[in-house]
Design a protein around this motif. Structure first.
Motif, PDB file in Angstrom:
ATOM      1  N   ASN A  58       0.822  -1.222   0.000  1.00 27.27           N
ATOM      2  CA  ASN A  58       0.000   0.000   0.000  1.00 27.27           C
ATOM      3  C   ASN A  58       0.855   1.272   0.000  1.00 27.27           C
ATOM      4  O   ASN A  58       0.642   2.203   0.778  1.00 27.27           O
ATOM      5  CB  ASN A  58      -0.927   0.001   1.221  1.00 27.27           C
ATOM      6  CG  ASN A  58      -2.097   0.965   1.041  1.00 27.27           C
ATOM      7  OD1 ASN A  58      -2.470   1.301  -0.075  1.00 27.27           O
ATOM      8  ND2 ASN A  58      -2.667   1.394   2.156  1.00 27.27           N
ATOM      9  N   ARG A  93      -7.087   1.444 -16.717  1.00 27.86           N
ATOM     10  CA  ARG A  93      -7.894   0.598 -15.857  1.00 27.86           C
ATOM     11  C   ARG A  93      -8.181  -0.740 -16.545  1.00 27.86           C
ATOM     12  O   ARG A  93      -8.116  -1.796 -15.922  1.00 27.86           O
ATOM     13  CB  ARG A  93      -9.209   1.306 -15.519  1.00 27.86           C
ATOM     14  CG  ARG A  93      -9.983   0.664 -14.357  1.00 27.86           C
ATOM     15  CD  ARG A  93     -11.401   1.217 -14.285  1.00 27.86           C
ATOM     16  NE  ARG A  93     -11.423   2.656 -14.370  1.00 27.86           N
ATOM     17  CZ  ARG A  93     -11.366   3.477 -13.332  1.00 27.86           C
ATOM     18  NH1 ARG A  93     -11.276   2.982 -12.123  1.00 27.86           N
ATOM     19  NH2 ARG A  93     -11.412   4.793 -13.507  1.00 27.86           N
ATOM     20  N   TRP A  97      -6.978  -4.370 -15.119  1.00 23.31           N
ATOM     21  CA  TRP A  97      -7.983  -5.370 -14.781  1.00 23.31           C
ATOM     22  C   TRP A  97      -7.797  -6.650 -15.590  1.00 23.31           C
ATOM     23  O   TRP A  97      -8.131  -7.739 -15.121  1.00 23.31           O
ATOM     24  CB  TRP A  97      -9.389  -4.810 -14.996  1.00 23.31           C
ATOM     25  CG  TRP A  97      -9.844  -4.028 -13.801  1.00 23.31           C
ATOM     26  CD1 TRP A  97      -9.878  -2.683 -13.675  1.00 23.31           C
ATOM     27  CD2 TRP A  97     -10.286  -4.557 -12.560  1.00 23.31           C
ATOM     28  NE1 TRP A  97     -10.320  -2.331 -12.418  1.00 23.31           N
ATOM     29  CE2 TRP A  97     -10.578  -3.457 -11.707  1.00 23.31           C
ATOM     30  CE3 TRP A  97     -10.465  -5.851 -12.063  1.00 23.31           C
ATOM     31  CZ2 TRP A  97     -11.036  -3.612 -10.415  1.00 23.31           C
ATOM     32  CZ3 TRP A  97     -10.922  -6.002 -10.760  1.00 23.31           C
ATOM     33  CH2 TRP A  97     -11.207  -4.892  -9.948  1.00 23.31           C
ATOM     34  N   THR A 113     -10.339  -9.798  -3.206  1.00 20.81           N
ATOM     35  CA  THR A 113      -9.122  -9.149  -3.701  1.00 20.81           C
ATOM     36  C   THR A 113      -9.462  -8.146  -4.799  1.00 20.81           C
ATOM     37  O   THR A 113      -8.822  -7.095  -4.925  1.00 20.81           O
ATOM     38  CB  THR A 113      -8.137 -10.204  -4.246  1.00 20.81           C
ATOM     39  OG1 THR A 113      -7.848 -11.147  -3.221  1.00 20.81           O
ATOM     40  CG2 THR A 113      -6.832  -9.545  -4.687  1.00 20.81           C
ATOM     41  N   LEU A 115     -12.042  -6.274  -4.981  1.00 21.24           N
ATOM     42  CA  LEU A 115     -12.500  -5.051  -4.339  1.00 21.24           C
ATOM     43  C   LEU A 115     -11.329  -4.277  -3.750  1.00 21.24           C
ATOM     44  O   LEU A 115     -11.267  -3.044  -3.851  1.00 21.24           O
ATOM     45  CB  LEU A 115     -13.504  -5.386  -3.236  1.00 21.24           C
ATOM     46  CG  LEU A 115     -14.085  -4.205  -2.459  1.00 21.24           C
ATOM     47  CD1 LEU A 115     -14.828  -3.252  -3.393  1.00 21.24           C
ATOM     48  CD2 LEU A 115     -15.025  -4.713  -1.359  1.00 21.24           C
ATOM     49  N   ASP A 116     -10.374  -4.974  -3.180  1.00 19.77           N
ATOM     50  CA  ASP A 116      -9.212  -4.317  -2.584  1.00 19.77           C
ATOM     51  C   ASP A 116      -8.369  -3.615  -3.649  1.00 19.77           C
ATOM     52  O   ASP A 116      -7.857  -2.517  -3.420  1.00 19.77           O
ATOM     53  CB  ASP A 116      -8.352  -5.337  -1.830  1.00 19.77           C
ATOM     54  CG  ASP A 116      -9.040  -5.834  -0.561  1.00 19.77           C
ATOM     55  OD1 ASP A 116      -9.896  -5.090  -0.041  1.00 19.77           O
ATOM     56  OD2 ASP A 116      -8.744  -6.957  -0.129  1.00 19.77           O
ATOM     57  N   SER A 118      -9.484  -2.468  -6.467  1.00 21.74           N
ATOM     58  CA  SER A 118     -10.282  -1.332  -6.913  1.00 21.74           C
ATOM     59  C   SER A 118     -10.180  -0.171  -5.931  1.00 21.74           C
ATOM     60  O   SER A 118     -10.101   0.999  -6.347  1.00 21.74           O
ATOM     61  CB  SER A 118     -11.747  -1.751  -7.066  1.00 21.74           C
ATOM     62  OG  SER A 118     -12.545  -0.670  -7.496  1.00 21.74           O
ATOM     63  N   LYS A 119     -10.171  -0.477  -4.628  1.00 21.11           N
ATOM     64  CA  LYS A 119     -10.089   0.571  -3.606  1.00 21.11           C
ATOM     65  C   LYS A 119      -8.776   1.336  -3.677  1.00 21.11           C
ATOM     66  O   LYS A 119      -8.698   2.494  -3.254  1.00 21.11           O
ATOM     67  CB  LYS A 119     -10.247  -0.038  -2.215  1.00 21.11           C
ATOM     68  CG  LYS A 119     -11.675  -0.455  -1.872  1.00 21.11           C
ATOM     69  CD  LYS A 119     -11.736  -1.030  -0.460  1.00 21.11           C
ATOM     70  CE  LYS A 119     -13.162  -1.380  -0.078  1.00 21.11           C
ATOM     71  NZ  LYS A 119     -13.235  -1.967   1.294  1.00 21.11           N
ATOM     72  N   ILE A 120      -7.745   0.704  -4.196  1.00 20.09           N
ATOM     73  CA  ILE A 120      -6.431   1.347  -4.289  1.00 20.09           C
ATOM     74  C   ILE A 120      -6.249   2.049  -5.629  1.00 20.09           C
ATOM     75  O   ILE A 120      -5.811   3.206  -5.693  1.00 20.09           O
ATOM     76  CB  ILE A 120      -5.304   0.311  -4.083  1.00 20.09           C
ATOM     77  CG1 ILE A 120      -5.375  -0.260  -2.652  1.00 20.09           C
ATOM     78  CG2 ILE A 120      -3.935   0.940  -4.346  1.00 20.09           C
ATOM     79  CD1 ILE A 120      -4.429  -1.411  -2.402  1.00 20.09           C
ATOM     80  N   ASP A 122      -8.591   2.838  -8.139  1.00 17.05           N
ATOM     81  CA  ASP A 122      -9.597   3.816  -8.574  1.00 17.05           C
ATOM     82  C   ASP A 122      -9.339   5.231  -8.041  1.00 17.05           C
ATOM     83  O   ASP A 122      -9.431   6.205  -8.804  1.00 17.05           O
ATOM     84  CB  ASP A 122     -10.996   3.344  -8.186  1.00 17.05           C
ATOM     85  CG  ASP A 122     -11.468   2.179  -9.052  1.00 17.05           C
ATOM     86  OD1 ASP A 122     -10.766   1.870 -10.045  1.00 17.05           O
ATOM     87  OD2 ASP A 122     -12.521   1.596  -8.746  1.00 17.05           O
ATOM     88  N   PRO A 123      -9.033   5.404  -6.736  1.00 15.13           N
ATOM     89  CA  PRO A 123      -8.759   6.765  -6.251  1.00 15.13           C
ATOM     90  C   PRO A 123      -7.569   7.426  -6.946  1.00 15.13           C
ATOM     91  O   PRO A 123      -7.561   8.640  -7.146  1.00 15.13           O
ATOM     92  CB  PRO A 123      -8.479   6.550  -4.756  1.00 15.13           C
ATOM     93  CG  PRO A 123      -9.212   5.293  -4.411  1.00 15.13           C
ATOM     94  CD  PRO A 123      -9.068   4.423  -5.624  1.00 15.13           C
ATOM     95  N   ASP A 126      -8.721   8.606 -10.177  1.00 11.75           N
ATOM     96  CA  ASP A 126      -9.553   9.790  -9.941  1.00 11.75           C
ATOM     97  C   ASP A 126      -8.686  11.035  -9.740  1.00 11.75           C
ATOM     98  O   ASP A 126      -9.030  12.133 -10.200  1.00 11.75           O
ATOM     99  CB  ASP A 126     -10.452   9.588  -8.720  1.00 11.75           C
ATOM    100  CG  ASP A 126     -11.568   8.573  -8.983  1.00 11.75           C
ATOM    101  OD1 ASP A 126     -11.855   8.314 -10.165  1.00 11.75           O
ATOM    102  OD2 ASP A 126     -12.121   8.044  -7.998  1.00 11.75           O
TER     103      ASP A 126
END
Length: 274
Positions: A58, A93, A97, A113, A115-116, A118-120, A122-123, A126
């Motif tokens: 992370n 992206r 993926w 995994t 979802l995890d 994506s949480k890292i 995607d922001p 953005d």
């Protein structure tokens, strides 16, 4: 879960060159050939590396992401629209993926995994989108400033009549900002053209009040220091009445009803001088 993210991040970094080429191929339908030079692959590879690093323990790559986004947007702003730039960003992206989906199937990672990741990821994407918007907005603001400046300069046209005389036809309201522009433009042009006489024609000025008169006096005084005699023409009867009623004193300032009369007067002065 952490091991799975580290594995995917390392996989992405190891294959960044191939993934960058995949991004370029996907972007080919959106971006022109000019934007698909070899250097673009290097830029794409850099972003993919950053995205991969973000999955490893992370790591905080936000500052590097913003720097990359600023540099990328600064290049794209001269080559494509913001809409196209944002659409092209989506392909990163897609490529990430594709790697994740393949590893999910082969390594049988846990579904969470996905979802995890994506949480890292995607922001970060953005943040890039936001920086794209900032760069494009700043670019548009600069273009508007340039256009506005050009328009302002056109609103104070200095029209040479001969080597000694020029006319400035003023149209519209003269506020403090515009009077400063009149001052700057006329001083620059009078000096450049080596003028002896400048005629300010105010036929198109809707009203002359104390503020407008004061601004005109400042222009006339400044030009007098340059050795330029300033003449005002086009004061309409109703404007003259207003000037008298508010007590504005034009004593010492040469005025004529119209431009031809002013030019005739100047011609006579030049003849007498010669």
């Amino acid at each position: 879960m952490k091991d799975e993210l580290n594995y995917i991040g390392q996989k992405i970094m190891k294959n960044k060159t191939v993934l960058a080429a995949n991004v370029t191929q996907l972007q080919a339908n959106l971006l022109t050939n000019e934007t698909l030079e070899e250097s673009r692959n290097e830029s794409s590879s850099k972003l993919i590396e950053l995205l991969g690093r973000s999955l490893i323990d992370n790591q905080d790559v936000s500052n590097e992401i913003i720097e990359w986004a600023h540099n990328e947007a600064s290049f794209l702003v001269d080559n494509t629209t913001l809409t196209t730039a944002l659409r092209s960003l989506a392909y990163y992206r897609t490529v990430i993926w594709d790697v994740f989906t393949e590893e999910l199937e082969q390594q049988q990672f846990a579904a969470i995994t996905m979802l995890d990741v994506s949480k890292i990821i995607d922001p970060l994407l953005d943040e890039i989108s936001a920086e794209y918007g900032n760069v494009y907005q700043e670019h548009n603001n600069n273009l508007m400033k340039i256009a506005y400046t050009a328009l302002e300069e056109l609103s104070v046209p200095v029209v040479p009549i001969n080597k000694n005389v020029a006319v400035v036809p003023l149209i519209g309201e003269i506020d403090t900002h515009r009077s400063q522009l009149v001052l700057e433009v006329t001083m620059e042009e009078c000096s450049k053209l080596k003028l002896e006489y400048l005629i300010l024609d105010v036929t198109g000025v809707p009203i002359i009040d104390t503020m407008v008169a004061d601004n005109l006096f400042k222009v006339i005084s400044a030009l007098r220091l340059l050795g330029v005699e300033t003449i005002i023409t086009g004061i309409r009867p109703e404007i003259a009445q207003t000037i008298i009623s508010i007590g504005v004193d034009f004593t010492g300032i040469t005025t004529f009803a119209d431009l031809p009369t002013a030019l005739s007067s100047i011609d006579l002065k030049i003849i007498k001088t010669n």
